[in-house]
Motif scaffolding. Structure first.
Motif, short mmCIF file in Angstrom:
data_model
loop_
_atom_site.label_atom_id
_atom_site.label_comp_id
_atom_site.label_asym_id
_atom_site.label_seq_id
_atom_site.Cartn_x
_atom_site.Cartn_y
_atom_site.Cartn_z
N THR A 1 0.83 -1.21 0.00
CA THR A 1 0.00 0.00 0.00
C THR A 1 0.86 1.26 0.00
OG1 THR A 1 -0.16 -0.15 2.41
CG2 THR A 1 -1.99 -1.08 1.13
N ARG B 1 0.69 4.06 -2.84
CA ARG B 1 0.43 5.45 -2.44
C ARG B 1 1.49 6.37 -3.04
NH1 ARG B 1 0.07 4.89 3.14
NH2 ARG B 1 2.27 5.32 3.30
N THR C 1 -8.83 8.49 -2.13
CA THR C 1 -7.54 7.80 -2.11
C THR C 1 -6.40 8.76 -2.44
OG1 THR C 1 -8.57 5.70 -2.72
CG2 THR C 1 -6.21 5.91 -3.15
#
Length: 194
Positions: free
Chosen positions: A76, A80, A114
């Motif tokens: 993740t 990101r 997000t």
């Protein structure tokens, strides 16, 4: 270290032995802490050079982390960082266009939430704050460019996607430590006061 992963700032042949011999994490900590300690006492051009150096180091770290075999990073975190890098790249190519979080998120193919989260985690501010910072940096480059001396400051602001207003000038002063006119006057003779 793969030279293609380096930002242009570090691709100079004379820097190659230095770049290959230094542990990136140690280098970033040393440079970042020394710049952080002295940033308030630096003159405006030095502040921008320091900011550009830190940006280049962060970009280098983000692009080179998978190649360094950093197994501690979660998937993740890598995603990101990729979202942020892709969004910043898209923003750089679309500075002159009016856009919002929805357009940037659509370009990167993630949800606005997000994207907001990724920017807050990686950079400590929102995508729109980053877009404004990139636009102000580009405006500064245009103001310092001798080829743009005859173009009015308002026109240069419009070229960078900024509104020609007092609030933009105030944001510029906060970011650069001087007004747009003062930046332009430092470019030397031939300046036309428009």
């Amino acid at each position: 270290m793969n030279n293609a992963l380096l930002p242009p700032l570090f691709q100079a042949p004379e820097l190659k032995p230095l770049v290959e011999s230094v542990d990136f994490d140690e280098w970033q900590n040393v440079v970042g802490s020394s710049l952080g300690e002295h940033r308030s006492t630096l003159r405006t051009p030095a502040k921008h050079a320091a900011t550009n150096l830190l940006d280049a180091l962060r970009e280098w770290e983000q692009r080179s982390a998978p190649c360094r075999g950093d197994k501690r990073e979660r998937i993740t975190t890598v995603r990101r960082r990729t979202y942020v890098a892709d969004a910043r790249q898209w923003m750089r190519h679309h500075l002159h266009e009016p856009c919002g979080v929805l357009q940037v998120a659509a370009a990167v193919e993630v949800s606005p939430r997000t994207l907001q989260y990724a920017f807050l985690q990686e950079l400590g501010h929102t995508p729109m704050a980053e877009l404004k910072r990139l636009r102000l940096r580009y405006l500064r480059q245009l103001l310092q460019d001798p080829d743009h001396r005859t173009v009015s400051i308002a026109e240069l602001m419009a070229q960078t996607g900024l509104l020609a207003s007092g609030s933009t000038a105030a944001d510029y002063r906060r970011y650069c430590g001087e007004s747009p006119r003062e930046t332009r006057q430092q470019t030397g003779p031939g300046y036309q006061n428009r």
